[in-house]
Design a protein around this motif. Structure first.
Motif, PDB file in Angstrom:
ATOM      1  N   LYS A   1     -55.586  33.610  -3.289  1.00 57.75           N
ATOM      2  CA  LYS A   1     -55.632  33.769  -1.830  1.00 57.75           C
ATOM      3  C   LYS A   1     -55.054  32.533  -1.143  1.00 57.75           C
ATOM      4  CE  LYS A   1     -58.535  35.210   1.971  1.00 57.75           C
ATOM      5  NZ  LYS A   1     -59.796  35.866   2.335  1.00 57.75           N
ATOM      6  N   ILE A   2     -55.416  31.360  -1.624  1.00 62.80           N
ATOM      7  CA  ILE A   2     -54.894  30.116  -1.044  1.00 62.80           C
ATOM      8  C   ILE A   2     -53.380  30.046  -1.224  1.00 62.80           C
ATOM      9  CG2 ILE A   2     -54.892  27.591  -1.291  1.00 62.80           C
ATOM     10  CD1 ILE A   2     -57.930  27.834  -1.881  1.00 62.80           C
ATOM     11  N   ALA A   3     -52.900  30.453  -2.400  1.00 56.93           N
ATOM     12  CA  ALA A   3     -51.455  30.423  -2.657  1.00 56.93           C
ATOM     13  C   ALA A   3     -50.712  31.371  -1.711  1.00 56.93           C
ATOM     14  CB  ALA A   3     -51.163  30.787  -4.105  1.00 56.93           C
ATOM     15  N   VAL A   4     -51.265  32.563  -1.493  1.00 56.69           N
ATOM     16  CA  VAL A   4     -50.611  33.523  -0.596  1.00 56.69           C
ATOM     17  C   VAL A   4     -50.636  33.004   0.839  1.00 56.69           C
ATOM     18  CG1 VAL A   4     -50.776  35.849   0.395  1.00 56.69           C
ATOM     19  CG2 VAL A   4     -51.011  35.515  -2.078  1.00 56.69           C
ATOM     20  N   LEU A   5     -51.751  32.466   1.279  1.00 56.18           N
ATOM     21  CA  LEU A   5     -51.822  31.908   2.636  1.00 56.18           C
ATOM     22  C   LEU A   5     -50.865  30.731   2.799  1.00 56.18           C
ATOM     23  CD1 LEU A   5     -55.666  32.108   3.260  1.00 56.18           C
ATOM     24  CD2 LEU A   5     -53.878  33.506   4.324  1.00 56.18           C
ATOM     25  N   CYS A   6     -50.746  29.914   1.767  1.00 55.14           N
ATOM     26  CA  CYS A   6     -49.806  28.793   1.793  1.00 55.14           C
ATOM     27  C   CYS A   6     -48.380  29.314   1.908  1.00 55.14           C
ATOM     28  CB  CYS A   6     -49.973  27.935   0.546  1.00 55.14           C
ATOM     29  SG  CYS A   6     -48.919  26.470   0.521  1.00 55.14           S
ATOM     30  N   ALA A   7     -48.057  30.336   1.126  1.00 50.92           N
ATOM     31  CA  ALA A   7     -46.713  30.928   1.184  1.00 50.92           C
ATOM     32  C   ALA A   7     -46.426  31.468   2.583  1.00 50.92           C
ATOM     33  CB  ALA A   7     -46.576  32.034   0.145  1.00 50.92           C
ATOM     34  N   LEU A   8     -47.417  32.118   3.200  1.00 53.65           N
ATOM     35  CA  LEU A   8     -47.234  32.633   4.561  1.00 53.65           C
ATOM     36  C   LEU A   8     -47.010  31.494   5.554  1.00 53.65           C
ATOM     37  CD1 LEU A   8     -49.926  35.456   4.576  1.00 53.65           C
ATOM     38  CD2 LEU A   8     -47.440  35.751   4.765  1.00 53.65           C
ATOM     39  N   ASN A   9     -47.775  30.411   5.409  1.00 57.55           N
ATOM     40  CA  ASN A   9     -47.594  29.259   6.297  1.00 57.55           C
ATOM     41  C   ASN A   9     -46.210  28.642   6.139  1.00 57.55           C
ATOM     42  OD1 ASN A   9     -50.109  29.330   7.568  1.00 57.55           O
ATOM     43  ND2 ASN A   9     -51.067  28.094   5.980  1.00 57.55           N
ATOM     44  N   LEU A  10     -45.758  28.491   4.896  1.00 54.65           N
ATOM     45  CA  LEU A  10     -44.437  27.906   4.651  1.00 54.65           C
ATOM     46  C   LEU A  10     -43.332  28.835   5.150  1.00 54.65           C
ATOM     47  CD1 LEU A  10     -45.066  26.387   1.118  1.00 54.65           C
ATOM     48  CD2 LEU A  10     -44.939  25.169   3.299  1.00 54.65           C
ATOM     49  N   ALA A  11     -43.508  30.146   4.985  1.00 51.37           N
ATOM     50  CA  ALA A  11     -42.528  31.107   5.500  1.00 51.37           C
ATOM     51  C   ALA A  11     -42.482  31.040   7.022  1.00 51.37           C
ATOM     52  CB  ALA A  11     -42.861  32.513   5.031  1.00 51.37           C
ATOM     53  N   ASP A  12     -43.641  30.890   7.654  1.00 59.59           N
ATOM     54  CA  ASP A  12     -43.693  30.752   9.111  1.00 59.59           C
ATOM     55  C   ASP A  12     -42.906  29.522   9.562  1.00 59.59           C
ATOM     56  OD1 ASP A  12     -44.620  31.217  11.840  1.00 59.59           O
ATOM     57  OD2 ASP A  12     -46.002  29.544  11.495  1.00 59.59           O
TER      58      ASP A  12
END
Length: 105
Positions: free
Chosen positions: A56-67
């Motif tokens: 979950k943390i990895a996916v949220l991190c990926a979303l933040n970096l994509a943003d």
């Protein structure tokens, strides 16, 4: 493909408690810096969400970096849409390089 393999760099990094071998054409230092940045962002999210799974943390991190990427892309697109702004910026840089503005500011 042989040229690509000759220009690649390979490093091993610990990221969020896991060991990864990363291969890329960028310098080893750059690859390491990117990996460190990702790890920092993962740990920041981990502090905010201490009970979340690593996935979950990895996916949220990926979303933040994509943003972040999308926001930078939007800023770049806006600059490119305004050729007058780009031209004025180039003129100012040229004047600075020539030293014409130097003492006036």
């Amino acid at each position: 493909m042989a040229d690509s393999a000759q220009n690649s760099h390979k490093i091993t990094k610990q990221i969020f408690g896991e060991t990864y071998t990363i291969v890329g054409e960028a310098s080893s230092g750059y690859i390491s810096e990117v990996a460190d940045y990702v790890e920092t962002r993962l740990f920041e999210l981990g502090k905010v969400l201490p009970n979340a799974s690593k996935t979950k943390i990895a996916v949220l991190c990926a979303l933040n970096l994509a943003d972040e990427l999308f926001q930078m892309r939007d800023v770049t697109a806006k600059v490119n849409e305004n050729p007058e702004l780009e031209e004025r910026t180039k003129k100012i840089i040229s004047l600075l390089e020539e030293g014409i503005i130097g003492d006036h500011f």
